[in-house]
Motif scaffolding. Structure first.
Motif, short mmCIF file in Angstrom:
data_model
loop_
_atom_site.label_atom_id
_atom_site.label_comp_id
_atom_site.label_asym_id
_atom_site.label_seq_id
_atom_site.Cartn_x
_atom_site.Cartn_y
_atom_site.Cartn_z
N UNK A 114 0.85 -1.18 0.00
CA UNK A 114 0.00 0.00 0.00
C UNK A 114 0.90 1.24 0.00
N UNK A 115 0.43 2.26 -0.72
CA UNK A 115 1.25 3.46 -0.85
C UNK A 115 0.57 4.67 -0.23
N UNK A 156 5.87 16.93 5.26
CA UNK A 156 5.88 16.64 6.69
C UNK A 156 6.89 15.56 7.01
N UNK A 157 7.48 15.69 8.20
CA UNK A 157 8.52 14.75 8.61
C UNK A 157 7.93 13.39 8.99
N UNK A 158 6.79 13.41 9.69
CA UNK A 158 6.25 12.19 10.26
C UNK A 158 5.15 11.60 9.38
N UNK A 173 11.39 10.21 9.44
CA UNK A 173 12.30 10.77 8.44
C UNK A 173 12.62 9.73 7.40
N UNK A 174 13.31 10.18 6.35
CA UNK A 174 13.70 9.24 5.29
C UNK A 174 14.57 8.14 5.89
N UNK A 175 14.19 6.92 5.63
CA UNK A 175 14.85 5.70 6.11
C UNK A 175 14.77 5.51 7.62
N UNK A 176 14.04 6.37 8.32
CA UNK A 176 13.88 6.23 9.77
C UNK A 176 12.46 5.77 10.07
N UNK A 215 10.58 3.95 3.62
CA UNK A 215 10.45 5.37 3.26
C UNK A 215 11.78 5.81 2.66
N UNK A 216 11.83 5.83 1.35
CA UNK A 216 13.05 6.21 0.64
C UNK A 216 13.01 7.67 0.21
N UNK A 217 11.83 8.27 0.25
CA UNK A 217 11.68 9.69 -0.06
C UNK A 217 10.74 10.31 0.97
#
Lengths: 112, 111
Positions: free
Chosen positions: A21-22, A29-31, A51-54, A68-70
């Motif tokens: 799912x996308x 937004x960060x979160x 965050x990206x990758x977090x 989350x790559x972007x």
């Protein structure tokens, strides 16, 4: 909902198949969050990203993974779908520091 | 672990009557949200309560927050049919942007 879109809106899949799912946002937004909604349980947090990758696990993370790559995209993957994962899935976004969450329109997933 | 309890879970009201939905939570937080959800739809933000004693009103709905008692209330005044929906409270946890939801209250207003 403004600034956040989920795809697909509806999906029927077979037990044992992988499903992704996308969630896409245009708010920067960060979160970002994935919730599932089931009768009698409200919404329960699956995974979230700060965050990206977090990313980190939520209350009901078993059987799910995220990426989350972007900044704008947060993907939820069911590695091998089971009938217990039949649910409505909501994505949400929040700016740094909180004080407000915006929810997507939801994805209704049926596992047969 | 934060627990959020709403009651009642189902509420059938007559038009014109008043009622209150209660939301209790188990750990310290000073950010509480109320949402409305119509069938098949997403969540609509109603109120954000950010401090002890906060009170907000919109139309026939009024929300309040008592952080000492870990209690929020959503009061409905002179209910109308259009208020029929599911109402959720949600508590922000750890200041880390995690929202924990109550189970929801299904409100049906009968004419």
């Amino acid at each position: 909902d403004a600034g956040i879109t989920q795809s697909p809106r509806h999906k029927v899949t077979e037990t044992g198949t992988p499903v992704t799912l996308r969630c896409h946002q245009t708010e920067n937004h960060r979160y970002m969050y994935w919730y599932r909604q089931d009768p009698g349980h409200g919404l329960r947090l699956i995974h979230y990203s700060y965050g990206v990758k977090d990313t980190d696990k939520g209350e009901v993370s078993d059987g799910y993974s995220v990426s989350r790559s972007k900044t704008e995209d947060f993907l939820l993957t069911l590695e091998s779908a089971t009938s217990s994962q039949t649910s409505v899935y909501f994505c949400a976004i929040s700016p740094t520091g909180g004080y407000g969450y915006t929810f997507g329109s939801g994805t209704r997933l049926t596992v047969v | 672990e934060l627990k959020v309890e709403q009651n009642p879970l189902f509420l059938s009201m007559q038009e014109g009557k008043n009622y209150t939905i209660y939301c209790n939570y188990s750990t310290t937080s000073d950010r509480l949200y109320w949402y409305r959800q119509d069938p098949g739809k997403s969540l609509e933000s109603l109120f954000v309560l950010l401090s002890n004693g906060a009170v907000k009103q919109e139309g026939r709905l009024m929300a309040s927050l008592d952080t000492k008692a870990r209690l929020s209330t959503l009061h409905i005044t002179a209910a109308v049919h259009d208020l029929s929906a599911t109402y959720f409270c949600a508590v922000d946890w750890e200041y880390g942007n995690k929202l924990v939801f109550g189970a929801g209250t299904i409100l049906r207003v009968k004419s």
